[in-house]
Design a protein around this motif. Structure first.
Motif, PDB file in Angstrom:
ATOM      1  N   SER A   1       0.806  -1.214   0.000  1.00 60.50           N
ATOM      2  CA  SER A   1       0.000   0.000   0.000  1.00 60.50           C
ATOM      3  C   SER A   1       0.846   1.276   0.000  1.00 60.50           C
ATOM      4  CB  SER A   1      -0.926   0.013   1.219  1.00 60.50           C
ATOM      5  OG  SER A   1      -0.166   0.098   2.421  1.00 60.50           O
ATOM      6  N   GLY A   2       2.154   1.140   0.207  1.00 59.83           N
ATOM      7  CA  GLY A   2       3.032   2.303   0.226  1.00 59.83           C
ATOM      8  C   GLY A   2       3.136   2.997   1.571  1.00 59.83           C
ATOM      9  N   GLU A   3       2.568   2.398   2.631  1.00 55.70           N
ATOM     10  CA  GLU A   3       2.659   3.020   3.957  1.00 55.70           C
ATOM     11  C   GLU A   3       4.090   2.990   4.485  1.00 55.70           C
ATOM     12  OE1 GLU A   3      -1.166   2.207   6.498  1.00 55.70           O
ATOM     13  OE2 GLU A   3      -0.846   0.471   5.183  1.00 55.70           O
ATOM     14  N   TYR A   4       4.836   1.985   4.089  1.00 54.13           N
ATOM     15  CA  TYR A   4       6.278   1.942   4.321  1.00 54.13           C
ATOM     16  C   TYR A   4       6.974   1.909   2.966  1.00 54.13           C
ATOM     17  CZ  TYR A   4       6.652   0.927   9.382  1.00 54.13           C
ATOM     18  OH  TYR A   4       6.638   0.995  10.756  1.00 54.13           O
ATOM     19  N   THR A   5       8.105   2.578   2.857  1.00 59.84           N
ATOM     20  CA  THR A   5       8.935   2.444   1.672  1.00 59.84           C
ATOM     21  C   THR A   5       9.751   1.157   1.785  1.00 59.84           C
ATOM     22  OG1 THR A   5      10.808   3.622   2.661  1.00 59.84           O
ATOM     23  CG2 THR A   5       9.124   4.953   1.538  1.00 59.84           C
ATOM     24  N   MET A   6      10.331   0.723   0.687  1.00 65.95           N
ATOM     25  CA  MET A   6      11.177  -0.465   0.714  1.00 65.95           C
ATOM     26  C   MET A   6      12.376  -0.251   1.635  1.00 65.95           C
ATOM     27  SD  MET A   6       9.916  -2.972  -1.003  1.00 65.95           S
ATOM     28  CE  MET A   6      11.300  -4.026  -1.380  1.00 65.95           C
ATOM     29  N   LEU A   7      12.889   0.973   1.659  1.00 66.35           N
ATOM     30  CA  LEU A   7      14.029   1.271   2.530  1.00 66.35           C
ATOM     31  C   LEU A   7      13.647   1.101   3.993  1.00 66.35           C
ATOM     32  CD1 LEU A   7      16.953   2.244   2.728  1.00 66.35           C
ATOM     33  CD2 LEU A   7      16.092   4.592   2.788  1.00 66.35           C
ATOM     34  N   GLN A   8      12.482   1.584   4.391  1.00 69.20           N
ATOM     35  CA  GLN A   8      12.019   1.406   5.769  1.00 69.20           C
ATOM     36  C   GLN A   8      11.826  -0.074   6.092  1.00 69.20           C
ATOM     37  OE1 GLN A   8       8.631   4.139   5.231  1.00 69.20           O
ATOM     38  NE2 GLN A   8       9.323   5.238   7.066  1.00 69.20           N
ATOM     39  N   GLY A   9      11.226  -0.798   5.149  1.00 69.65           N
ATOM     40  CA  GLY A   9      11.014  -2.226   5.369  1.00 69.65           C
ATOM     41  C   GLY A   9      12.316  -2.973   5.528  1.00 69.65           C
ATOM     42  N   LYS A  10      13.305  -2.668   4.690  1.00 73.55           N
ATOM     43  CA  LYS A  10      14.613  -3.330   4.786  1.00 73.55           C
ATOM     44  C   LYS A  10      15.310  -3.000   6.101  1.00 73.55           C
ATOM     45  CE  LYS A  10      15.445  -3.531  -0.206  1.00 73.55           C
ATOM     46  NZ  LYS A  10      16.261  -3.009  -1.337  1.00 73.55           N
ATOM     47  N   ALA A  11      15.169  -1.768   6.564  1.00 74.39           N
ATOM     48  CA  ALA A  11      15.804  -1.362   7.821  1.00 74.39           C
ATOM     49  C   ALA A  11      15.227  -2.141   9.001  1.00 74.39           C
ATOM     50  CB  ALA A  11      15.627   0.141   8.034  1.00 74.39           C
TER      51      ALA A  11
END
Length: 352
Positions: free
Chosen positions: A134-144
């Motif tokens: 849904s875009g609530e987290y970016t991929m960078l946030q998810g990876k972190a």
């Protein structure tokens, strides 16, 4: 002179009016002449609280904390199985249990968030409400977040100096990674046989690691695999395997689009659903027979037979009314299976 006095009086009245209006603006008033203390920054506090709640909700959904609840409940329940008396409930026991709870909870979060990172394209078709899709987290946030929990679970397993916990966390970490990542010979979730083995191994590894950790390295006793522990291994391996297969039922559209040859894609929703329910009902029958034949007291026999019979009846009742074409209903049924899975951790305490 008179005109000057009139002007001064007018300015004084205007100033008092402005002061009164400012006072009312700052503190509020219900009607003329009544002032109510009402802090000016209430709206700001509400906005901060709302923002914090939103951030927590997004984090909760990304980490799939309903599965973490099952892990924590499982660690606590399995930790109680080696106890032989109330005297074993010492501060050392609770500290030892905590050393199992935290790293297994963290490795669980690592596994489920890693799967979302890899499957974000599929989730945009199957589950667009998920945090990354849904875009609530970016991929960078998810990876972190995923990296942080992966590092913390391994670091804790090393620091706590318990071989069963260390081996258990490493195996859980590696199997969870192999299940999701796109590398040669991996991505087990697209290989039905390996997916089933990996999910069953998760359950076996988790139960064994916690039980051995508590019995030998916390209580200081010899390793003795009791009847209740052997039952736990069999029951939860079968149940966890069903959960791993069942979760693909509402995901057929996305899996077909990405050529993930899951059991559901190969054999269809209806056959897989019937297989899952059949395995669970057999599992409950096995639990009832084990409790009736091997439990040491009449109370334990009664609780295990009636308890498992009740859960089996609830499962059968809901399964009969499920509409497999409605993915939302299937997802709700999947969450119901998690509740049954967690309820079993209470019943196994009577398998003695």
């Amino acid at each position: 002179m008179i005109q000057t006095q009139v002007l001064q009086q007018g300015n004084t009245l205007n100033k008092r009016t402005r002061d009164k209006n400012q006072l009312v603006h700052n503190f509020g008033a219900t009607f003329e002449g009544e002032i109510v203390l009402e802090p000016k920054n209430d709206n700001h506090k509400v906005m901060i609280q709302s923002d914090l709640w939103r951030k927590w909700d997004v984090f909760y959904r990304f980490c799939r904390l309903h599965s973490v609840t099952g892990t924590v409940t499982g660690v606590i329940s399995v930790s109680l199985l080696p106890l032989t008396s109330f005297g074993d409930l010492s501060p050392a026991f609770f500290l030892g249990m905590l050393k199992a709870v935290i790293p297994f909870a963290f490795v669980n979060i690592y596994v489920v968030t890693l799967n979302q990172l890899i499957d974000v394209g599929i989730d945009k078709i199957n589950k667009p409400y998920l945090v990354l899709a849904s875009g609530e987290y970016t991929m960078l946030q998810g990876k972190a977040i995923t990296s942080a929990f992966g590092i913390m679970c391994l670091a804790m397993a090393i620091v706590f100096q318990s071989p069963p916990i260390l081996y258990g966390i490493i195996i859980h970490f590696l199997v969870g990674t192999a299940y999701s990542v796109e590398l040669p010979y991996l991505r087990w979730k697209t290989k039905p046989f390996l997916a089933a083995i990996g999910i069953g191994l998760h359950a076996f590894n988790f139960q064994l690691a916690v039980f051995c950790h508590i019995q030998k390295y916390v209580l200081g006793g010899p390793l003795v695999h009791t009847m209740s522990f052997r039952f736990v291994l069999i029951f939860f391996i079968l149940f966890a395997t069903v959960l791993g297969i069942f979760k693909d039922i509402p995901d057929v559209a996305g899996d077909q689009a990405y050529d993930n040859r899951t059991f559901c894609v190969r054999h269809g929703k209806k056959k897989v659903f019937s297989l899952c329910i059949s395995i669970l009902l057999i599992n409950y029958g096995f639990a009832m027979a084990t409790g009736a034949l091997l439990s040491s007291s009449l109370l334990n026999k009664f609780v295990t037979v009636i308890g498992h019979g009740t859960l089996a009846s609830l499962l059968w009742h809901r399964a009969k009314s499920l509409i497999l074409e409605d993915d939302n209903l299937v997802e709700s049924f999947y969450m119901f299976l998690w509740k049954l899975f967690t309820a079993e951790y209470a019943l196994i305490q009577f398998m003695r």
